[in-house]
Design a protein around this motif. Structure first.
Motif, mmCIF file in Angstrom:
data_model
loop_
_atom_site.group_PDB
_atom_site.id
_atom_site.type_symbol
_atom_site.label_atom_id
_atom_site.label_comp_id
_atom_site.label_asym_id
_atom_site.label_seq_id
_atom_site.Cartn_x
_atom_site.Cartn_y
_atom_site.Cartn_z
ATOM 1 N N GLU A 1 1.672 16.847 45.474
ATOM 2 C CA GLU A 1 0.654 16.498 43.689
ATOM 3 C C GLU A 1 1.162 18.198 43.579
ATOM 4 O O GLU A 1 1.057 18.680 42.050
ATOM 5 N N THR A 2 1.523 19.382 45.200
ATOM 6 C CA THR A 2 1.569 20.292 44.504
ATOM 7 C C THR A 2 2.627 21.297 43.593
ATOM 8 O O THR A 2 3.376 22.235 43.742
ATOM 9 N N SER A 3 3.925 20.633 45.181
ATOM 10 C CA SER A 3 5.678 20.917 45.238
ATOM 11 C C SER A 3 6.263 21.054 43.810
ATOM 12 O O SER A 3 6.988 21.219 44.107
ATOM 13 N N GLY A 4 5.509 20.464 42.960
ATOM 14 C CA GLY A 4 6.648 20.109 41.689
ATOM 15 C C GLY A 4 7.494 18.732 41.635
ATOM 16 O O GLY A 4 7.247 18.163 42.234
ATOM 17 N N PRO A 5 7.547 18.458 40.446
ATOM 18 C CA PRO A 5 8.579 17.710 40.349
ATOM 19 C C PRO A 5 9.864 16.979 41.746
ATOM 20 O O PRO A 5 10.504 18.174 41.344
ATOM 21 N N VAL A 6 10.288 15.880 42.079
ATOM 22 C CA VAL A 6 11.121 15.368 42.297
ATOM 23 C C VAL A 6 12.450 15.361 41.358
ATOM 24 O O VAL A 6 12.417 15.149 40.698
ATOM 25 N N PRO A 7 13.594 16.054 41.892
ATOM 26 C CA PRO A 7 15.039 16.388 41.295
ATOM 27 C C PRO A 7 15.179 14.797 41.207
ATOM 28 O O PRO A 7 15.000 14.166 41.693
ATOM 29 N N ALA A 8 15.380 14.338 39.850
ATOM 30 C CA ALA A 8 16.326 13.609 39.517
ATOM 31 C C ALA A 8 17.329 12.712 40.052
ATOM 32 O O ALA A 8 17.746 11.638 40.846
ATOM 33 N N GLU A 9 18.258 13.805 40.769
ATOM 34 C CA GLU A 9 19.246 13.531 42.230
ATOM 35 C C GLU A 9 18.774 12.278 43.561
ATOM 36 O O GLU A 9 19.643 11.897 44.332
ATOM 37 N N GLY B 1 -2.857 13.077 54.581
ATOM 38 C CA GLY B 1 -3.412 14.260 53.481
ATOM 39 C C GLY B 1 -3.012 15.400 53.184
ATOM 40 O O GLY B 1 -2.897 15.865 51.158
ATOM 41 N N LYS B 2 -1.909 16.194 53.800
ATOM 42 C CA LYS B 2 -1.618 17.661 53.878
ATOM 43 C C LYS B 2 0.141 17.171 53.170
ATOM 44 O O LYS B 2 0.186 17.328 52.231
ATOM 45 N N LEU B 3 0.179 15.512 53.675
ATOM 46 C CA LEU B 3 1.383 15.585 52.761
ATOM 47 C C LEU B 3 1.335 14.786 51.237
ATOM 48 O O LEU B 3 1.738 15.338 49.927
ATOM 49 N N LYS B 4 0.246 14.213 50.782
ATOM 50 C CA LYS B 4 -0.791 14.475 49.257
ATOM 51 C C LYS B 4 -0.323 15.148 48.550
ATOM 52 O O LYS B 4 -0.303 15.653 47.990
ATOM 53 N N THR B 5 -1.431 16.474 49.454
ATOM 54 C CA THR B 5 -1.702 17.850 48.563
ATOM 55 C C THR B 5 -0.231 17.846 48.514
ATOM 56 O O THR B 5 -0.296 18.964 47.642
ATOM 57 N N TYR B 6 0.395 18.175 49.321
ATOM 58 C CA TYR B 6 1.581 18.392 49.202
ATOM 59 C C TYR B 6 2.822 18.131 47.876
ATOM 60 O O TYR B 6 3.861 18.806 47.431
ATOM 61 N N MET C 1 17.462 23.743 50.567
ATOM 62 C CA MET C 1 17.747 22.394 50.828
ATOM 63 C C MET C 1 16.175 22.345 50.342
ATOM 64 O O MET C 1 15.317 23.367 50.845
ATOM 65 N N ASN C 2 15.768 21.868 48.894
ATOM 66 C CA ASN C 2 13.851 21.816 48.924
ATOM 67 C C ASN C 2 13.265 20.474 49.297
ATOM 68 O O ASN C 2 14.247 19.176 49.540
ATOM 69 N N VAL C 3 12.429 20.329 50.421
ATOM 70 C CA VAL C 3 12.010 18.887 50.931
ATOM 71 C C VAL C 3 10.911 18.766 49.253
ATOM 72 O O VAL C 3 9.886 19.514 49.520
ATOM 73 N N HIS C 4 10.915 17.118 49.500
ATOM 74 C CA HIS C 4 10.202 16.572 48.533
ATOM 75 C C HIS C 4 9.639 15.413 49.610
ATOM 76 O O HIS C 4 9.911 15.227 50.324
ATOM 77 N N VAL C 5 7.841 15.149 49.177
ATOM 78 C CA VAL C 5 7.756 14.335 50.056
ATOM 79 C C VAL C 5 8.211 12.384 48.632
ATOM 80 O O VAL C 5 7.959 12.636 47.908
ATOM 81 N N GLY C 6 8.670 11.595 49.796
ATOM 82 C CA GLY C 6 8.553 10.173 48.929
ATOM 83 C C GLY C 6 8.272 9.531 48.910
ATOM 84 O O GLY C 6 8.981 8.304 48.463
#
Length: 167
Positions: free
Chosen positions: A153-161, A146-151, A92-97
């Motif tokens: 910006e640096t965690s890579g693209p959000v999968p299209a799914e 701030g932590k969410l914005k940094t993450y 499971m990959n977590v991204h900021v939505g």
């Protein structure tokens, strides 16, 4: 193996960016036919979200030293994309939505570890509230924002799914 402890983890953090949790399905999570119960998928997703808060935000659920806010769930959305069976391993990959005034949204994309086939896409929305009055929304704290914005910006693209569950 006399005298040696054997540890068989069912869940492990395997990456911090993007934040990735690897999970092995246990038989007890399945119905008699050996298919994971539908109700386990939100558990998997929420557990990944809690680990994300622990290790990325350094704001574990329910364990803040100076309790200045609570974050009850506001919404949960999940789209099932594939089944799981006992001993299946998935990640499971977590991204900021999104980050609102009072809410944050985490997106979780799950895929089979062996083939990369999608299993589910989900969104967890939390609202920040005053711990003394849980009916009063408060702004997302600046350090968390701030932590969410940094993450983000640096965690890579959000999968299209994840478009299926994004706001």
């Amino acid at each position: 193996m006399t005298g040696e402890a054997v540890v068989r983890a069912t869940e492990a953090i395997v990456s911090l960016s993007p934040f990735t949790v690897r999970r092995t399905v246990r038989w007890s999570e399945c119905d008699p036919a050996g298919v994971v119960y539908a109700g386990k998928f939100p558990d998997y997703m929420v557990n990944a979200g809690h680990l994300f808060r622990d290790y990325v935000l350094r704001a574990p659920v329910g364990h803040l030293p100076a309790k200045t806010y609570d974050t009850p769930g506001k919404a949960l959305n999940i789209v099932f994309l594939g089944p799981l069976w006992p001993r299946d391993v998935f990640e499971m990959n977590v991204h900021v939505g999104g980050i609102g005034k009072h809410t944050t949204h985490m997106l979780v994309m799950a895929r089979r570890h062996d083939t990369g086939a999608p299993i589910f896409a989900g969104r967890i929305s939390s609202i920040y509230v005053d711990p003394a009055d849980r009916l009063k929304a408060i702004p997302v704290p600046d350090d968390i924002r701030g932590k969410l914005k940094t993450y983000q910006e640096t965690s890579g693209p959000v999968p299209a799914e994840l478009d299926q569950v994004a706001l």
